[in-house]
Design an enzyme around this catalytic site. Structure first.
Site, PDB file in Angstrom:
ATOM      1  N   HIS A  82       0.775  -1.041  -0.483  1.00 15.12           N
ATOM      2  CA  HIS A  82      -0.077  -0.016  -0.257  1.00 15.12           C
ATOM      3  C   HIS A  82       0.738   1.238  -0.096  1.00 15.12           C
ATOM      4  O   HIS A  82       2.341   0.763   0.696  1.00 15.12           O
ATOM      5  CB  HIS A  82      -0.955   0.107   1.410  1.00 15.12           C
ATOM      6  CG  HIS A  82      -2.199   1.210   1.029  1.00 15.12           C
ATOM      7  ND1 HIS A  82      -3.463   0.281   0.392  1.00 15.12           N
ATOM      8  CD2 HIS A  82      -2.525   1.844   1.135  1.00 15.12           C
ATOM      9  CE1 HIS A  82      -3.995   1.316   0.906  1.00 15.12           C
ATOM     10  NE2 HIS A  82      -3.505   2.039   0.922  1.00 15.12           N
ATOM     11  N   ASP A 161     -13.255   2.616   7.150  1.00 11.27           N
ATOM     12  CA  ASP A 161     -12.806   3.397   6.287  1.00 11.27           C
ATOM     13  C   ASP A 161     -13.485   4.173   5.510  1.00 11.27           C
ATOM     14  O   ASP A 161     -12.435   4.781   4.443  1.00 11.27           O
ATOM     15  CB  ASP A 161     -11.426   2.211   5.931  1.00 11.27           C
ATOM     16  CG  ASP A 161     -10.456   3.576   4.921  1.00 11.27           C
ATOM     17  OD1 ASP A 161      -9.765   4.195   5.388  1.00 11.27           O
ATOM     18  OD2 ASP A 161     -10.185   2.321   4.380  1.00 11.27           O
ATOM     19  N   ARG A 168     -12.830  12.320   4.331  1.00 11.76           N
ATOM     20  CA  ARG A 168     -12.155  13.173   4.633  1.00 11.76           C
ATOM     21  C   ARG A 168     -11.372  13.931   3.046  1.00 11.76           C
ATOM     22  O   ARG A 168     -10.645  14.476   3.229  1.00 11.76           O
ATOM     23  CB  ARG A 168     -10.210  11.760   4.794  1.00 11.76           C
ATOM     24  CG  ARG A 168     -11.042  11.981   6.224  1.00 11.76           C
ATOM     25  CD  ARG A 168      -9.843  10.638   6.810  1.00 11.76           C
ATOM     26  NE  ARG A 168      -9.036  10.807   6.816  1.00 11.76           N
ATOM     27  CZ  ARG A 168      -7.601   9.637   6.123  1.00 11.76           C
ATOM     28  NH1 ARG A 168      -7.860   8.941   5.504  1.00 11.76           N
ATOM     29  NH2 ARG A 168      -6.231  10.408   5.921  1.00 11.76           N
ATOM     30  N   SER A 183      -6.732   4.607   8.591  1.00 11.35           N
ATOM     31  CA  SER A 183      -6.791   4.401   7.472  1.00 11.35           C
ATOM     32  C   SER A 183      -6.152   3.041   6.885  1.00 11.35           C
ATOM     33  O   SER A 183      -6.728   2.118   5.985  1.00 11.35           O
ATOM     34  CB  SER A 183      -6.978   5.464   6.569  1.00 11.35           C
ATOM     35  OG  SER A 183      -6.838   5.404   5.388  1.00 11.35           O
ATOM     36  N   LYS A 187      -7.460  -1.046   6.670  1.00  7.83           N
ATOM     37  CA  LYS A 187      -7.809  -1.827   4.839  1.00  7.83           C
ATOM     38  C   LYS A 187      -6.677  -3.440   5.007  1.00  7.83           C
ATOM     39  O   LYS A 187      -7.235  -4.449   5.257  1.00  7.83           O
ATOM     40  CB  LYS A 187      -7.510  -0.925   5.008  1.00  7.83           C
ATOM     41  CG  LYS A 187      -8.293  -0.052   3.769  1.00  7.83           C
ATOM     42  CD  LYS A 187      -8.428   0.174   2.767  1.00  7.83           C
ATOM     43  CE  LYS A 187      -6.824   1.621   2.192  1.00  7.83           C
ATOM     44  NZ  LYS A 187      -7.515   3.113   2.555  1.00  7.83           N
TER      45      LYS A 187
HETATM   46  N1  URA Z   1      -4.302   6.138   1.737  1.00 13.29           N
HETATM   47  C1  URA Z   1      -4.850   5.005   2.509  1.00 13.29           C
HETATM   48  O1  URA Z   1      -5.191   4.626   1.870  1.00 13.29           O
HETATM   49  N2  URA Z   1      -5.699   6.020   3.513  1.00 13.29           N
HETATM   50  C2  URA Z   1      -5.035   7.692   3.660  1.00 13.29           C
HETATM   51  O2  URA Z   1      -5.334   7.871   4.980  1.00 13.29           O
HETATM   52  C3  URA Z   1      -4.008   8.120   3.032  1.00 13.29           C
HETATM   53  C4  URA Z   1      -3.933   6.780   1.694  1.00 13.29           C
END
Ligand code: URA
Ligand code: CA
Length: 440
Positions: A82, A161, A168, A183, A187
């Site tokens: 990620h 999230d 957000r 966040s 995930k």
């Molecule tokens: N990527 C994400 O999944 N969440 C965030 O808050 C910022 C980048």
């Protein structure tokens, strides 16, 4: 408990309890707490921040807001990846097929565009018919049969999230360390992989603008991941200028295809290789970096990485002809050249400004329900360190509108020129592991 009191408590800079954080996450996920109170709470958090313990409570509450995927029926060590979000950051579309072709099962949950940054799911929808919203069962089945699946937050994984991310995005509350860490890690933890490689961006196009904050964010996430039993590491990479030469959904897909063929831009290729290398190591498929690199170079050379990308698109219903014929990808009506006002070298390309320019073209959202334009974007003919002549084309704007003087001048202002030769910036600063930082 009342949400009003929790908002007030944070607004005044106090530390929240586990119960208060859980109350908010559950209430908002279930739709009991409305968007306007959640927005106010996010803004309070943004200004007052959370400490490490609150951040862990928030992450766990967000993981527990939905199901946790059980990937144990898939053979092998599953490794997830990620990024904290960048401009022109197409790495997932390169890395996921690359490591899958090398033998690592990739079960990846990705997001849509956020703020001035792009999102993998939006990009994948450039393939006509591609389904990102698939069931858990289909997600797992695809990883079993072809070692790869990329889905948006499938079913009921970290639904807190999913809602907070969209909120957000449109309330200027993205770039807060705790909110980003919770966040991403919620995930990743819900998605059930055994190990996680994070790409923490640093620089003006990232949510964390300086190295210190980026290392802090990396350390927080690495600690949360390892603390909850997932081997987690973070690469810190430069996001002062956009990654690769394209910014914009379909254009980035075309760039990923070229990179999988071995013809991509140097920075995108290098970063993809670095992330993929660490994924192979965490998957325990190789002894070390050299062996990983050899394996990865082989699957690019023999075409199996690109073939893996095609398999992914077909399995999720997309029109995969675009892989061999990129002209079938969505294309904008007009291409407008941006020319250099002087001789010299490119000193800077302000990634945040380029991202916002792409947003103005329609490549991103300014409301939760905005529809994005997959066709538009920016091609950077020149990157930092490259020489230019006066009048030479430095960028091409792919647009569906003609009257875009404000966009053209904004993009022009993202370029900084110099008369002196300069070198391309450092791409990878280091790797954060649970036992420390390895500086590159
Ligand atoms: N990527 C994400 O999944 N969440 C965030 O808050 C910022 C980048
Ligand atoms: Ca790019």
């Amino acid at each position: 408990m009342r949400i009003y009191d929790i908002i007030l408590k944070k607004r005044e800079g106090n530390i929240l309890t586990k119960e208060e954080i859980e109350y908010f996450v559950e209430g908002y996920t279930q739709g009991i707490i409305p968007d306007y109170q959640a927005s106010a709470f996010m803004m309070a958090l943004y200004f007052q921040k959370m400490n490490r313990e609150e951040t862990v409570f928030l992450t766990k509450a967000m993981v527990n807001s939905g199901d946790i995927l059980d990937l144990s029926s898939i053979k092998g060590r599953k490794v997830d990846k990620h990024s904290t979000g960048g401009v022109g950051d197409t790495t997932t579309l390169v890395v996921a097929p690359l490591v899958a072709a090398a033998g690592v099962p990739v079960a990846k949950m990705s997001g849509r565009g956020l703020g001035h940054t792009g999102g993998t799911i939006d990009k994948l929808e450039s393939f006509r018919g591609f389904r990102a919203e698939i069931s858990k069962e289909e997600f797992i089945r695809n990883v079993k049969t072809s070692k790869i699946s990329i889905a948006s937050q499938t079913g009921n994984l970290a639904p807190a999230d999913k809602k907070l991310y969209a909120l957000r995005d449109v309330t200027a509350t993205v770039d807060n360390l705790s909110l980003i860490a919770a966040s991403i890690m919620s995930k990743k933890l819900a998605a059930g992989a055994d190990a996680i490689v994070l790409d923490v961006k640093t620089g003006r196009g990232a949510f964390m603008k300086n190295i210190k904050d980026s290392i802090d964010l990396a350390r927080t996430m690495v600690e949360i991941g390892n603390g909850l039993g997932k081997e987690t590491i973070a690469i810190i990479s430069n996001m002062d200028q956009p990654l690769g030469r394209t910014v914009g959904n379909a254009m980035e897909v075309a760039e990923a295809i070229n990179t999988l063929k071995g013809n991509g831009p140097a920075d995108l290729f290098e970063l993809s290789m670095a992330i993929a290398t660490q994924m192979l190591i965490l998957a325990k498929l190789v002894e070390g970096e050299r062996e990983a690199r050899e394996k990865l170079e082989r699957v690019i050379k023999d075409g199996s990485a690109l073939e893996k990308f095609r398999e992914l698109i077909i399995a999720q219903g997309g029109d995969a002809r675009a892989i061999k014929q990129p002209e079938l990808l969505p294309q904008a009506k007009y291409i407008i050249d941006l020319k250099s006002p002087q001789d010299g070298f490119i000193k800077e390309i302000k990634a945040d400004e380029v991202g916002l320019t792409a947003l103005m073209l329609g490549a991103g959202r300014d409301r939760k329900d905005s529809k994005i334009d997959l066709e538009v974007g920016i091609y950077l003919c020149k990157k930092v360190g490259e020489e230019v002549k006066k009048g030479e084309v430095i960028a091409k704007i792919h647009s569906n509108n003609k009257g875009i003087e404000n966009i053209i001048s904004r993009l022009m202002n993202s370029f900084v020129f110099t008369n002196d030769k300069i070198y391309p910036p450092k791409l990878i600063y280091g790797i954060v592991r649970k036992d420390g930082i390895e500086y590159k």
